[in-house]
Enzyme design. Structure first.
Site, PDB file in Angstrom:
ATOM      1  N   GLU A  57     -25.631   5.025  -1.508  1.00 35.94           N
ATOM      2  CA  GLU A  57     -25.546   4.644  -2.879  1.00 35.94           C
ATOM      3  C   GLU A  57     -24.614   3.499  -2.910  1.00 35.94           C
ATOM      4  OE1 GLU A  57     -25.578   7.926  -5.670  1.00 35.94           O
ATOM      5  OE2 GLU A  57     -23.547   7.105  -6.490  1.00 35.94           O
ATOM      6  N   ARG A  79     -29.112   3.182  -5.575  1.00 32.98           N
ATOM      7  CA  ARG A  79     -29.398   4.626  -5.470  1.00 32.98           C
ATOM      8  C   ARG A  79     -28.650   5.293  -6.822  1.00 32.98           C
ATOM      9  NH1 ARG A  79     -28.968   9.704  -0.984  1.00 32.98           N
ATOM     10  NH2 ARG A  79     -28.948  11.292  -2.560  1.00 32.98           N
ATOM     11  N   ASN A 116     -28.528   8.195 -11.107  1.00 34.17           N
ATOM     12  CA  ASN A 116     -27.264   8.757 -11.800  1.00 34.17           C
ATOM     13  C   ASN A 116     -27.544   8.664 -13.220  1.00 34.17           C
ATOM     14  OD1 ASN A 116     -26.144   9.868  -9.323  1.00 34.17           O
ATOM     15  ND2 ASN A 116     -24.873   7.821  -9.144  1.00 34.17           N
ATOM     16  N   HIS A 169     -26.162  11.044 -15.576  1.00 30.26           N
ATOM     17  CA  HIS A 169     -25.215  12.066 -14.793  1.00 30.26           C
ATOM     18  C   HIS A 169     -23.786  11.747 -15.157  1.00 30.26           C
ATOM     19  CE1 HIS A 169     -28.851  13.134 -12.800  1.00 30.26           C
ATOM     20  NE2 HIS A 169     -28.155  13.905 -11.846  1.00 30.26           N
ATOM     21  N   HIS A 179     -21.994  15.311 -15.788  1.00 31.83           N
ATOM     22  CA  HIS A 179     -21.320  15.768 -15.078  1.00 31.83           C
ATOM     23  C   HIS A 179     -19.978  16.479 -15.735  1.00 31.83           C
ATOM     24  CE1 HIS A 179     -22.474  14.394 -10.711  1.00 31.83           C
ATOM     25  NE2 HIS A 179     -23.204  15.345 -11.307  1.00 31.83           N
ATOM     26  N   HIS A 225     -26.528  22.288 -14.845  1.00 37.35           N
ATOM     27  CA  HIS A 225     -26.677  21.135 -14.170  1.00 37.35           C
ATOM     28  C   HIS A 225     -27.737  20.224 -15.225  1.00 37.35           C
ATOM     29  CE1 HIS A 225     -26.181  17.373 -11.723  1.00 37.35           C
ATOM     30  NE2 HIS A 225     -27.374  17.494 -11.338  1.00 37.35           N
ATOM     31  N   LYS A 283     -38.078   9.788  -5.322  1.00 45.70           N
ATOM     32  CA  LYS A 283     -36.656   9.954  -4.857  1.00 45.70           C
ATOM     33  C   LYS A 283     -36.779   9.358  -3.472  1.00 45.70           C
ATOM     34  CE  LYS A 283     -32.411  12.207  -4.187  1.00 45.70           C
ATOM     35  NZ  LYS A 283     -31.487  13.385  -4.602  1.00 45.70           N
ATOM     36  N   LYS A 343     -27.167  14.045   0.049  1.00 44.13           N
ATOM     37  CA  LYS A 343     -25.974  14.504  -0.383  1.00 44.13           C
ATOM     38  C   LYS A 343     -25.621  15.927  -0.515  1.00 44.13           C
ATOM     39  CE  LYS A 343     -25.653  10.856  -4.059  1.00 44.13           C
ATOM     40  NZ  LYS A 343     -25.426  10.586  -5.590  1.00 44.13           N
ATOM     41  N   GLU A 352     -34.493  16.862 -14.198  1.00 44.91           N
ATOM     42  CA  GLU A 352     -34.566  15.858 -13.266  1.00 44.91           C
ATOM     43  C   GLU A 352     -35.792  15.214 -13.380  1.00 44.91           C
ATOM     44  OE1 GLU A 352     -31.803  14.549 -11.887  1.00 44.91           O
ATOM     45  OE2 GLU A 352     -30.326  16.162 -11.734  1.00 44.91           O
ATOM     46  N   ARG A 402     -18.978  19.816  14.207  1.00 46.48           N
ATOM     47  CA  ARG A 402     -19.081  18.116  13.730  1.00 46.48           C
ATOM     48  C   ARG A 402     -20.629  17.923  13.491  1.00 46.48           C
ATOM     49  NH1 ARG A 402     -15.278  17.474  17.953  1.00 46.48           N
ATOM     50  NH2 ARG A 402     -13.266  17.232  17.226  1.00 46.48           N
TER      51      ARG A 402
HETATM   52  P1  NAD Z   1     -28.777  27.156  -8.181  1.00 47.36           P
HETATM   53  O1  NAD Z   1     -28.999  26.628  -6.712  1.00 47.36           O
HETATM   54  O2  NAD Z   1     -27.773  27.839  -8.693  1.00 47.36           O
HETATM   55  O3  NAD Z   1     -30.121  27.897  -8.700  1.00 47.36           O
HETATM   56  C1  NAD Z   1     -30.315  28.177 -10.010  1.00 47.36           C
HETATM   57  C2  NAD Z   1     -30.516  29.868 -10.172  1.00 47.36           C
HETATM   58  O4  NAD Z   1     -31.956  30.063  -9.706  1.00 47.36           O
HETATM   59  C3  NAD Z   1     -29.638  30.783  -9.261  1.00 47.36           C
HETATM   60  O5  NAD Z   1     -29.218  31.762  -9.898  1.00 47.36           O
HETATM   61  C4  NAD Z   1     -30.502  30.903  -7.780  1.00 47.36           C
HETATM   62  O6  NAD Z   1     -30.247  32.165  -7.639  1.00 47.36           O
HETATM   63  C5  NAD Z   1     -31.902  31.032  -8.910  1.00 47.36           C
HETATM   64  N1  NAD Z   1     -33.154  30.660  -7.861  1.00 47.36           N
HETATM   65  C6  NAD Z   1     -33.509  29.861  -7.130  1.00 47.36           C
HETATM   66  N2  NAD Z   1     -34.397  29.826  -6.725  1.00 47.36           N
HETATM   67  C7  NAD Z   1     -35.179  30.739  -7.456  1.00 47.36           C
HETATM   68  C8  NAD Z   1     -36.400  31.260  -7.242  1.00 47.36           C
HETATM   69  N3  NAD Z   1     -37.547  30.745  -6.494  1.00 47.36           N
HETATM   70  N4  NAD Z   1     -36.696  32.519  -7.983  1.00 47.36           N
HETATM   71  C9  NAD Z   1     -35.823  32.913  -8.591  1.00 47.36           C
HETATM   72  N5  NAD Z   1     -34.577  32.690  -8.966  1.00 47.36           N
HETATM   73  C10 NAD Z   1     -34.136  31.611  -8.312  1.00 47.36           C
HETATM   74  O7  NAD Z   1     -28.804  25.595  -9.022  1.00 47.36           O
HETATM   75  P2  NAD Z   1     -30.006  24.542  -8.972  1.00 47.36           P
HETATM   76  O8  NAD Z   1     -30.324  24.182 -10.417  1.00 47.36           O
HETATM   77  O9  NAD Z   1     -30.975  24.739  -8.159  1.00 47.36           O
HETATM   78  O10 NAD Z   1     -29.087  23.363  -8.589  1.00 47.36           O
HETATM   79  C11 NAD Z   1     -28.012  22.931  -9.319  1.00 47.36           C
HETATM   80  C12 NAD Z   1     -27.185  22.369  -8.366  1.00 47.36           C
HETATM   81  O11 NAD Z   1     -27.798  21.329  -7.222  1.00 47.36           O
HETATM   82  C13 NAD Z   1     -25.872  21.617  -8.949  1.00 47.36           C
HETATM   83  O12 NAD Z   1     -24.576  21.946  -7.997  1.00 47.36           O
HETATM   84  C14 NAD Z   1     -26.118  20.297  -8.762  1.00 47.36           C
HETATM   85  O13 NAD Z   1     -24.797  19.705  -8.586  1.00 47.36           O
HETATM   86  C15 NAD Z   1     -26.842  20.036  -7.467  1.00 47.36           C
HETATM   87  N6  NAD Z   1     -27.758  18.937  -7.102  1.00 47.36           N
HETATM   88  C16 NAD Z   1     -27.581  18.200  -6.157  1.00 47.36           C
HETATM   89  C17 NAD Z   1     -28.200  16.973  -5.909  1.00 47.36           C
HETATM   90  C18 NAD Z   1     -28.043  16.441  -4.490  1.00 47.36           C
HETATM   91  O14 NAD Z   1     -28.565  15.445  -4.252  1.00 47.36           O
HETATM   92  N7  NAD Z   1     -27.606  16.876  -3.598  1.00 47.36           N
HETATM   93  C19 NAD Z   1     -29.063  16.659  -6.837  1.00 47.36           C
HETATM   94  C20 NAD Z   1     -29.312  17.384  -8.107  1.00 47.36           C
HETATM   95  C21 NAD Z   1     -28.548  18.555  -8.083  1.00 47.36           C
HETATM   96  N1  GLY Z   2     -28.993  13.248  -7.686  1.00 41.20           N
HETATM   97  C1  GLY Z   2     -28.520  11.843  -7.300  1.00 41.20           C
HETATM   98  C2  GLY Z   2     -28.798  11.364  -6.128  1.00 41.20           C
HETATM   99  O1  GLY Z   2     -29.205  12.168  -5.059  1.00 41.20           O
HETATM  100  O2  GLY Z   2     -28.404  10.365  -5.543  1.00 41.20           O
END
Ligand code: NAD
Ligand code: GLY
Length: 361
Positions: A239, A243, A247, A250, A254, A266, A229, A145, A187, A123
């Protein structure tokens, strides 16, 4: 190292967001002070574990509670319920209890997946983010998130779960492949469009050193985006309104990401989504034409043009948007802009209007 405090109403503690370079010692000292008797589990994808697993283990071993680095294959398709279960099995086998800290070392996929796991294990166990991609540093490690994708859509299962701390080490960005750098820049550009003209000017006039990834400049950009942010999240954590300004781009983004089965990353999908949202803003709300054109130019400058959206029809994009969790009674809602910095949140868009914007983009 600089500290941006994240202060969220109803949360007893502030969340420190540390930004700097080579933060391993600072992380180790923080865990020793705040969680001296906890066990520590690091979660990382295969790529990040290969690059930084040894450094993480080296930094955390002296704590005494360090147990393991659990890995999963890199890629958006692994942000799944199945992968969460597998990691949960490993954690429980390793005797992770309520007195365990999960350290999410990686990009947004790792942060979302490990964060959701931390939210539900016993939990809720303490979570510390170590974002390694630009996307994670400027966006996903902030705001709580967490979640996983479902075959029916992106991020359909998840929670709001705040980390105890974020250690945002910009030295990680040195090893980020170019495509992933561009991905994160989407972003960064989003913040400039929705909130910060000065950032927009800098992205435009300082593109050469930014593209060369000059460390000092990158650190300033990460700090700027993180503080933007943080302000939004502090005003509206869950949100319920404001917030959703984050988006912008997005809703269609998405859908494009999902339709491509995550072959379009993304950030690239959000870049396309911003082009569409900017056109809708112009068509429906009179957002200035020059801003739409300037946004196109900025996205192109940072390698975010021609992402392959044309492979999907307007009909497919519309249908996918209608199943998005932000659609209300099947009427899609978009974050649009009336003028720079004047958003229209949850703006209803008709099928015809979207088709028109797609044709114009
Ligand atoms: P990811 O985590 O898949 O990383 C992208 C690639 O880069 C992967 O292959 C990873 O292994 C590699 N990588 C990461 N750091 C590295 C480094 N320092 N050196 C070499 N390689 C590295 O994807 P991302 O682009 O980081 O994130 C995308 C995800 O984040 C999506 O799922 C998206 O929905 C999510 N997201 C969430 C929020 C939120 O508020 N929670 C906001 C924006 C995006
Ligand atoms: N990436 C959008 C949010 O965190 O609200």
């Amino acid at each position: 190292m600089q500290k941006l405090p994240i202060r969220i109403k109803e949360h007893l503690r502030e969340i420190p967001f540390f930004v700097g370079r080579d933060l391993w010692a600072a992380l180790a000292a923080y865990l020793q002070t705040d969680f001296p008797a906890h066990s520590l589990f690091v979660i990382a994808d295969s790529t990040v574990a290969a690059l930084y697993g040894e450094a993480a283990a080296g930094a955390l071993r002296p704590h005494g509670g360090f147990r393991d680095i659990l890995t999963f294959p890199a890629g958006e398709q692994y942000k799944s319920r199945a992968r969460k279960e597998q990691l949960e099995d490993l954690l429980l086998l390793g005797k992770a209890g309520r007195d365990s800290v999960i350290v999410a070392l990686g990009g947004g996929v790792t942060g979302d997946l490990a964060g959701y796991l931390a939210a539900t294990l016993h939990r809720g166990v303490p979570l510390v983010h170590l974002p390694t991609s630009l996307m994670a540093q400027v966006d996903s490690s902030i705001g709580g998130k967490v979640g996983v994708n479902h075959p029916a859509g992106k991020n359909l299962i998840g929670a709001f779960y705040q980390p105890r701390a974020v250690f945002c080490d910009t030295a990680f960005l040195k090893t980020l492949p170019e495509e992933e750098f561009f991905n994160g820049m989407a972003e960064v550009i989003k913040y400039a469009v929705i909130l910060d003209d000065e950032l927009w000017r800098r992205l435009d006039s300082e593109s050469a050193p930014i593209l060369r990834r000059e460390p000092g400049l990158l650190e300033q950009i990460v700090l700027r985006c993180a503080s933007l942010k943080i302000k939004v999240v502090e005003a509206d954590e869950k949100e319920s309104g404001y917030r959703s300004i984050l988006n912008f781009g997005h809703t269609a983004g998405h859908a494009i990401e999902h339709l491509s089965e995550y072959r379009i990353k993304h950030g690239f999908a959000v870049a396309e989504g911003m082009r569409i949202a900017a056109r809708l803003s112009h068509q429906l709300l009179g957002y200035p034409r020059e801003r739409v054109e300037d946004l196109d130019k900025l996205l192109e400058l940072y390698g975010l043009k021609g992402v392959g959206r044309e492979q999907f029809s307007a009909e497919e994009i519309w249908n996918c948007i209608c199943s998005d969790k932000k659609a209300r009674r099947q009427a899609p809602r978009f974050t649009l802009l009336r003028s720079p910095h004047h958003p229209e949140l949850f703006y209803p868009v008709e099928k015809q209007e979207l088709s028109h914007a797609l044709a114009a983009s």
